[in-house]
Design a protein around this motif. Sequence first.
Motif, PDB file in Angstrom:
ATOM      1  N   ALA A   1     -57.326   0.285 -41.964  1.00 38.76           N
ATOM      2  CA  ALA A   1     -56.501   0.379 -40.764  1.00 38.76           C
ATOM      3  C   ALA A   1     -56.911  -0.662 -39.725  1.00 38.76           C
ATOM      4  CB  ALA A   1     -56.600   1.781 -40.166  1.00 38.76           C
ATOM      5  N   SER A   2     -56.009  -0.929 -38.800  1.00 42.17           N
ATOM      6  CA  SER A   2     -56.306  -1.833 -37.694  1.00 42.17           C
ATOM      7  C   SER A   2     -57.525  -1.346 -36.928  1.00 42.17           C
ATOM      8  CB  SER A   2     -55.096  -1.914 -36.762  1.00 42.17           C
ATOM      9  OG  SER A   2     -55.375  -2.733 -35.649  1.00 42.17           O
ATOM     10  N   GLY A   3     -58.470  -2.256 -36.680  1.00 42.14           N
ATOM     11  CA  GLY A   3     -59.689  -1.891 -35.981  1.00 42.14           C
ATOM     12  C   GLY A   3     -60.800  -1.391 -36.877  1.00 42.14           C
ATOM     13  N   ALA A   4     -60.525  -1.158 -38.147  1.00 45.29           N
ATOM     14  CA  ALA A   4     -61.533  -0.695 -39.101  1.00 45.29           C
ATOM     15  C   ALA A   4     -62.051  -1.870 -39.920  1.00 45.29           C
ATOM     16  CB  ALA A   4     -60.945   0.374 -40.015  1.00 45.29           C
ATOM     17  N   ALA A   5     -63.205  -1.682 -40.559  1.00 42.63           N
ATOM     18  CA  ALA A   5     -63.803  -2.733 -41.375  1.00 42.63           C
ATOM     19  C   ALA A   5     -64.323  -2.137 -42.678  1.00 42.63           C
ATOM     20  CB  ALA A   5     -64.932  -3.431 -40.626  1.00 42.63           C
ATOM     21  N   LEU A   6     -64.112  -2.877 -43.775  1.00 38.34           N
ATOM     22  CA  LEU A   6     -64.589  -2.464 -45.091  1.00 38.34           C
ATOM     23  C   LEU A   6     -65.241  -3.658 -45.764  1.00 38.34           C
ATOM     24  CD1 LEU A   6     -64.786  -0.485 -47.507  1.00 38.34           C
ATOM     25  CD2 LEU A   6     -62.504  -1.276 -48.192  1.00 38.34           C
ATOM     26  N   THR A   7     -66.490  -3.479 -46.206  1.00 38.82           N
ATOM     27  CA  THR A   7     -67.203  -4.492 -46.980  1.00 38.82           C
ATOM     28  C   THR A   7     -67.493  -3.940 -48.364  1.00 38.82           C
ATOM     29  OG1 THR A   7     -68.235  -5.501 -45.039  1.00 38.82           O
ATOM     30  CG2 THR A   7     -69.296  -5.879 -47.153  1.00 38.82           C
ATOM     31  N   ILE A   8     -67.131  -4.715 -49.389  1.00 41.72           N
ATOM     32  CA  ILE A   8     -67.320  -4.298 -50.781  1.00 41.72           C
ATOM     33  C   ILE A   8     -68.127  -5.382 -51.489  1.00 41.72           C
ATOM     34  CG2 ILE A   8     -66.199  -3.666 -52.946  1.00 41.72           C
ATOM     35  CD1 ILE A   8     -63.680  -3.029 -51.272  1.00 41.72           C
TER      36      ILE A   8
ATOM     37  N   GLY B   1     -49.518  -8.971 -54.482  1.00 47.60           N
ATOM     38  CA  GLY B   1     -49.693  -8.121 -55.655  1.00 47.60           C
ATOM     39  C   GLY B   1     -51.068  -7.497 -55.724  1.00 47.60           C
ATOM     40  N   ALA B   2     -52.086  -8.242 -55.271  1.00 50.14           N
ATOM     41  CA  ALA B   2     -53.450  -7.714 -55.248  1.00 50.14           C
ATOM     42  C   ALA B   2     -53.836  -7.235 -53.855  1.00 50.14           C
ATOM     43  CB  ALA B   2     -54.432  -8.784 -55.722  1.00 50.14           C
ATOM     44  N   ILE B   3     -53.768  -8.137 -52.854  1.00 52.51           N
ATOM     45  CA  ILE B   3     -54.192  -7.834 -51.491  1.00 52.51           C
ATOM     46  C   ILE B   3     -53.131  -8.327 -50.516  1.00 52.51           C
ATOM     47  CG2 ILE B   3     -55.950  -8.233 -49.718  1.00 52.51           C
ATOM     48  CD1 ILE B   3     -57.893  -8.922 -51.993  1.00 52.51           C
ATOM     49  N   ALA B   4     -52.827  -7.541 -49.515  1.00 54.99           N
ATOM     50  CA  ALA B   4     -51.948  -7.974 -48.431  1.00 54.99           C
ATOM     51  C   ALA B   4     -52.651  -7.808 -47.099  1.00 54.99           C
ATOM     52  CB  ALA B   4     -50.641  -7.189 -48.435  1.00 54.99           C
ATOM     53  N   ASN B   5     -52.678  -8.894 -46.327  1.00 55.70           N
ATOM     54  CA  ASN B   5     -53.125  -8.824 -44.940  1.00 55.70           C
ATOM     55  C   ASN B   5     -51.899  -8.651 -44.060  1.00 55.70           C
ATOM     56  OD1 ASN B   5     -55.843  -9.066 -45.272  1.00 55.70           O
ATOM     57  ND2 ASN B   5     -56.035 -11.060 -44.319  1.00 55.70           N
ATOM     58  N   LYS B   6     -51.956  -7.693 -43.139  1.00 55.11           N
ATOM     59  CA  LYS B   6     -50.792  -7.385 -42.318  1.00 55.11           C
ATOM     60  C   LYS B   6     -51.242  -7.106 -40.882  1.00 55.11           C
ATOM     61  CE  LYS B   6     -46.832  -4.178 -42.202  1.00 55.11           C
ATOM     62  NZ  LYS B   6     -46.307  -2.902 -42.715  1.00 55.11           N
ATOM     63  N   ASN B   7     -50.372  -7.423 -39.942  1.00 58.41           N
ATOM     64  CA  ASN B   7     -50.596  -7.084 -38.532  1.00 58.41           C
ATOM     65  C   ASN B   7     -51.941  -7.590 -38.008  1.00 58.41           C
ATOM     66  OD1 ASN B   7     -48.126  -5.788 -38.537  1.00 58.41           O
ATOM     67  ND2 ASN B   7     -49.013  -3.774 -38.965  1.00 58.41           N
ATOM     68  N   GLY B   8     -52.263  -8.842 -38.347  1.00 61.98           N
ATOM     69  CA  GLY B   8     -53.472  -9.444 -37.821  1.00 61.98           C
ATOM     70  C   GLY B   8     -54.738  -9.124 -38.571  1.00 61.98           C
ATOM     71  N   GLY B   9     -54.646  -8.523 -39.738  1.00 65.06           N
ATOM     72  CA  GLY B   9     -55.829  -8.251 -40.538  1.00 65.06           C
ATOM     73  C   GLY B   9     -56.519  -9.537 -40.967  1.00 65.06           C
ATOM     74  N   THR B  10     -57.839  -9.486 -41.100  1.00 64.90           N
ATOM     75  CA  THR B  10     -58.600 -10.642 -41.551  1.00 64.90           C
ATOM     76  C   THR B  10     -59.368 -10.280 -42.818  1.00 64.90           C
ATOM     77  OG1 THR B  10     -60.523 -10.072 -40.186  1.00 64.90           O
ATOM     78  CG2 THR B  10     -58.858 -11.522 -39.208  1.00 64.90           C
ATOM     79  N   ALA B  11     -59.513 -11.256 -43.709  1.00 65.68           N
ATOM     80  CA  ALA B  11     -60.192 -10.998 -44.976  1.00 65.68           C
ATOM     81  C   ALA B  11     -61.116 -12.150 -45.320  1.00 65.68           C
ATOM     82  CB  ALA B  11     -59.182 -10.778 -46.094  1.00 65.68           C
TER      83      ALA B  11
ATOM     84  N   GLU C   1     -55.191  -4.123 -42.688  1.00 63.98           N
ATOM     85  CA  GLU C   1     -54.771  -4.413 -41.319  1.00 63.98           C
ATOM     86  C   GLU C   1     -55.973  -4.524 -40.388  1.00 63.98           C
ATOM     87  OE1 GLU C   1     -50.670  -2.558 -40.353  1.00 63.98           O
ATOM     88  OE2 GLU C   1     -51.748  -1.011 -41.466  1.00 63.98           O
ATOM     89  N   GLY C   2     -57.177  -4.463 -40.959  1.00 66.25           N
ATOM     90  CA  GLY C   2     -58.406  -4.540 -40.184  1.00 66.25           C
ATOM     91  C   GLY C   2     -59.228  -5.746 -40.588  1.00 66.25           C
ATOM     92  N   ASN C   3     -60.485  -5.491 -40.954  1.00 66.83           N
ATOM     93  CA  ASN C   3     -61.413  -6.546 -41.345  1.00 66.83           C
ATOM     94  C   ASN C   3     -61.947  -6.216 -42.733  1.00 66.83           C
ATOM     95  OD1 ASN C   3     -63.422  -8.450 -41.635  1.00 66.83           O
ATOM     96  ND2 ASN C   3     -64.186  -8.236 -39.547  1.00 66.83           N
ATOM     97  N   LEU C   4     -61.546  -6.995 -43.724  1.00 69.02           N
ATOM     98  CA  LEU C   4     -61.907  -6.751 -45.120  1.00 69.02           C
ATOM     99  C   LEU C   4     -62.823  -7.862 -45.604  1.00 69.02           C
ATOM    100  CD1 LEU C   4     -61.467  -5.277 -47.887  1.00 69.02           C
ATOM    101  CD2 LEU C   4     -59.516  -6.819 -48.223  1.00 69.02           C
ATOM    102  N   SER C   5     -63.933  -7.484 -46.226  1.00 71.01           N
ATOM    103  CA  SER C   5     -64.850  -8.448 -46.829  1.00 71.01           C
ATOM    104  C   SER C   5     -65.148  -8.011 -48.257  1.00 71.01           C
ATOM    105  CB  SER C   5     -66.143  -8.543 -46.019  1.00 71.01           C
ATOM    106  OG  SER C   5     -67.038  -9.462 -46.607  1.00 71.01           O
ATOM    107  N   ILE C   6     -64.834  -8.884 -49.214  1.00 68.51           N
ATOM    108  CA  ILE C   6     -65.110  -8.602 -50.620  1.00 68.51           C
ATOM    109  C   ILE C   6     -65.994  -9.724 -51.145  1.00 68.51           C
ATOM    110  CG2 ILE C   6     -64.154  -8.179 -52.906  1.00 68.51           C
ATOM    111  CD1 ILE C   6     -61.551  -7.375 -51.567  1.00 68.51           C
ATOM    112  N   ILE C   7     -67.212  -9.375 -51.535  1.00 69.62           N
ATOM    113  CA  ILE C   7     -68.193 -10.372 -51.907  1.00 69.62           C
ATOM    114  C   ILE C   7     -68.658 -10.134 -53.345  1.00 69.62           C
ATOM    115  CG2 ILE C   7     -70.406 -11.433 -51.337  1.00 69.62           C
ATOM    116  CD1 ILE C   7     -68.245 -11.698 -49.157  1.00 69.62           C
ATOM    117  N   GLY C   8     -68.467 -11.145 -54.173  1.00 68.12           N
ATOM    118  CA  GLY C   8     -68.974 -11.104 -55.535  1.00 68.12           C
ATOM    119  C   GLY C   8     -69.928 -12.257 -55.764  1.00 68.12           C
ATOM    120  N   GLU C   9     -70.210 -12.527 -57.016  1.00 71.07           N
ATOM    121  CA  GLU C   9     -71.078 -13.649 -57.366  1.00 71.07           C
ATOM    122  C   GLU C   9     -70.697 -14.159 -58.743  1.00 71.07           C
ATOM    123  OE1 GLU C   9     -74.776 -10.856 -58.971  1.00 71.07           O
ATOM    124  OE2 GLU C   9     -74.959 -11.921 -57.083  1.00 71.07           O
ATOM    125  N   ASP C  10     -71.185 -15.342 -59.078  1.00 66.49           N
ATOM    126  CA  ASP C  10     -70.965 -15.902 -60.406  1.00 66.49           C
ATOM    127  C   ASP C  10     -72.029 -15.370 -61.360  1.00 66.49           C
ATOM    128  OD1 ASP C  10     -68.711 -17.542 -59.915  1.00 66.49           O
ATOM    129  OD2 ASP C  10     -69.992 -18.960 -58.876  1.00 66.49           O
TER     130      ASP C  10
END
Length: 199
Positions: free
Chosen positions: A107-114, A171-181, A135-144
Amino acid sequence: ELNIENTTFSGNETEANKVYGSVIATRPNGVHPIAIKDSKFIDNITTATNPESAAIYNSGTLEFRGTNTFSGNTNGDIYSVGTVDVLDGTTTLGSGMVQDGGRTTVASGAALTINGGEFKDSSSAVSYGGAILNEGNLSIIGEDVDGEKSVKFVNNVVTNPAKPDSHMYGGAIANKNGGTATIDGVSFQGNGVDNSALA
């Protein structure tokens, strides 16, 4: 609804060949949703090897509020075939997440780090984000790892049967309403838009 607030789950152990949720499991169809706020899931251990034995197995509705921290859990933090909603605050999944046919929203104003995981075979029928709507702040971090990305988005799709002539996004991820990823160490394969209703 089960409400969990200001609670730490640490060092729990389960011994079994197959486990669904080494700490918590939700029931299907949202019969008993679980709401988690300001809680920690740390170093929970299971001898099971099936991926559903993550700290939380979600087959219904799982909601997060406040500051929630996951780390050191055997076989990951969440295995979800249901809905995960991060409604406010910051939730950090240090041991990763597997989403198998479910959907996650931030949601807007929320943050999720995976940190690590797989998102596969998810579908959204509301035009935005087959696997994740952010619609918030999404961070998805992987590695090789041996030349392959450790986080995968596979065969996720977005559609809108109620409005088949509408635009569809992500199809995988949508940023909406100012969300950052922030996305790093992630591979995408077979994700897309299902506009077959337009034919």
